[in-house]
Scaffold this motif. Structure first.
Motif, mmCIF file in Angstrom:
data_model
loop_
_atom_site.group_PDB
_atom_site.id
_atom_site.type_symbol
_atom_site.label_atom_id
_atom_site.label_comp_id
_atom_site.label_asym_id
_atom_site.label_seq_id
_atom_site.Cartn_x
_atom_site.Cartn_y
_atom_site.Cartn_z
ATOM 1 N N ILE A 95 0.826 -1.213 0.000
ATOM 2 C CA ILE A 95 0.000 0.000 0.000
ATOM 3 C C ILE A 95 0.862 1.266 0.000
ATOM 4 N N LEU A 96 2.150 1.123 0.344
ATOM 5 C CA LEU A 96 3.060 2.269 0.248
ATOM 6 C C LEU A 96 3.658 2.401 -1.152
ATOM 7 N N ASP A 97 3.455 1.395 -1.979
ATOM 8 C CA ASP A 97 3.905 1.448 -3.372
ATOM 9 C C ASP A 97 2.809 2.120 -4.193
ATOM 10 N N LEU A 98 2.726 3.431 -4.070
ATOM 11 C CA LEU A 98 1.634 4.190 -4.662
ATOM 12 C C LEU A 98 1.699 4.164 -6.185
ATOM 13 N N LYS A 99 0.536 4.176 -6.803
ATOM 14 C CA LYS A 99 0.451 4.184 -8.262
ATOM 15 C C LYS A 99 0.302 5.617 -8.756
ATOM 16 N N GLY A 154 -3.456 5.234 -3.572
ATOM 17 C CA GLY A 154 -3.080 4.197 -2.617
ATOM 18 C C GLY A 154 -4.292 3.428 -2.143
ATOM 19 N N SER A 155 -4.077 2.186 -1.770
ATOM 20 C CA SER A 155 -5.165 1.314 -1.323
ATOM 21 C C SER A 155 -5.067 1.095 0.182
ATOM 22 N N GLN A 168 -1.396 5.066 8.416
ATOM 23 C CA GLN A 168 -1.369 4.706 6.991
ATOM 24 C C GLN A 168 -1.489 5.956 6.122
ATOM 25 N N GLN A 213 1.469 7.169 3.590
ATOM 26 C CA GLN A 213 1.207 7.274 2.155
ATOM 27 C C GLN A 213 1.387 8.715 1.667
ATOM 28 N N ALA A 253 4.043 9.920 -1.177
ATOM 29 C CA ALA A 253 3.613 10.688 -2.346
ATOM 30 C C ALA A 253 4.448 11.955 -2.489
ATOM 31 N N ASP A 270 -10.186 3.426 -2.446
ATOM 32 C CA ASP A 270 -8.812 3.912 -2.597
ATOM 33 C C ASP A 270 -8.747 5.400 -2.241
#
Length: 292
Positions: A15-19, A28-29, A42, A46, A50, A77
């Motif tokens: 979830i820290l690997d943001l898209k 982020g999810s 969280q 996040q 970012a 999300d």
């Protein structure tokens, strides 16, 4: 490493690997285990990731300040919109708005600063037992599964080793304490990415920080009717952190008034160096039991 811990840790890294969906916008999810509202740690971690993905690697973080505006929905999300407020050779500032649709969940201000050598001093780390000599938090939770089910069922991506009794044990013994000290580290293999090491510390800074408010009064989550919600949270980063090694999170509460409580504390590395300073204000309501 227990399989459950490893799963929780892997989910946290995921979830820290943001898209990145467009310039300076990230999505982020949530993890599979989640409370009724998005966990503040969280959101902060996040938001920090970012902001940091838009800053040069040579600029270390200076400070992070987050205001929680609305409760996040764990079923949706979160979009992190980064605003570049300043970019200099040694300075950078970012604002990150965490959005769910048109709802502003939280706003973070993040500063980056490469200050160079200068005067140095800090408060001393408290003297506590070494983490290897202390039980894992899962062992301390045994027998209290029905008292603090929220803690038992929450994700455990971070390994905790309390140096003092946690709130629920103190309450069971009829004791009180004005401080809280916990060794922490990632419960898994952490990539060689300074942003992620710092992000895990940010995530962890939202755990145990308000405990000293209630343990000062001999209370505990689960045993007593307490409502708590984070209002705002700030960190100042003094030195780089390695969160794959033990750091000590030492916290206390200088004040509680008007149904608000302030928690403050420091992160120290194993050599005793001060790594970061934390403050958090929480809305805290206590409803005394007529049976007590």
């Amino acid at each position: 490493m227990p399989a459950e811990s490893n799963t929780d840790f892997v989910e946290l890294l995921a979830i820290l690997d943001l898209k990145a969906t467009q310039d300076d916008v990230f999505v982020g999810s949530h993890p599979s285990k989640t409370p009724l509202r998005t966990f503040g740690g969280q959101l902060m971690a996040q938001s920090f990731v970012a902001a940091s993905r838009t800053v040069a690697d040579t600029l270390p973080p200076g400070a992070l300040a987050v205001h929680f505006i609305n409760g996040g929905d764990p079923a949706r999300d979160i979009e992190f919109r980064v605003h570049r407020l300043r970019d200099e050779r040694r300075f950078a500032n970012r604002r990150v708005d965490a959005m769910q649709g048109d709802t502003l969940v939280a706003t973070a201000m993040v500063s980056y600063l490469s200050g160079g050598r200068g005067l140095e001093h800090s408060v001393a780390a408290p003297t506590v037992a070494e983490p290897e000599s202390l039980p894992r938090v899962r062992e301390i939770l045994k027998g209290y599964e029905e008292v603090v089910p929220g803690f038992v069922n929450a994700p455990h991506p971070i390994e905790w080793r309390y140096t003092n009794d946690p709130a629920w044990v103190m309450r069971d013994k009829g004791e009180r304490l004005e401080h809280n000290r916990v060794w922490m580290k990632a419960d898994g293999v952490l990539p060689e990415d300074p942003v992620l090491h710092t992000a895990l510390m940010v995530y962890s800074s939202d755990t145990t920080v308000l405990d000293s408010i209630i343990t000062t009064h001999g209370l505990s989550w689960g045993f007593d009717r307490i409502f708590a919600a984070s209002a705002n949270h700030s960190l100042w980063f003094h030195r780089p952190v390695r969160f794959d090694d033990w750091v000590l999170y030492s916290t206390s509460s200088p004040v509680a008034a008007d149904s608000r409580g302030l928690g403050s504390g420091h992160f120290f590395d194993r050599s005793g160096q001060l790594i970061a300073t934390v403050t958090q204000e929480g809305v805290l309501k206590y409803f005394p039991s007529t049976k007590r």
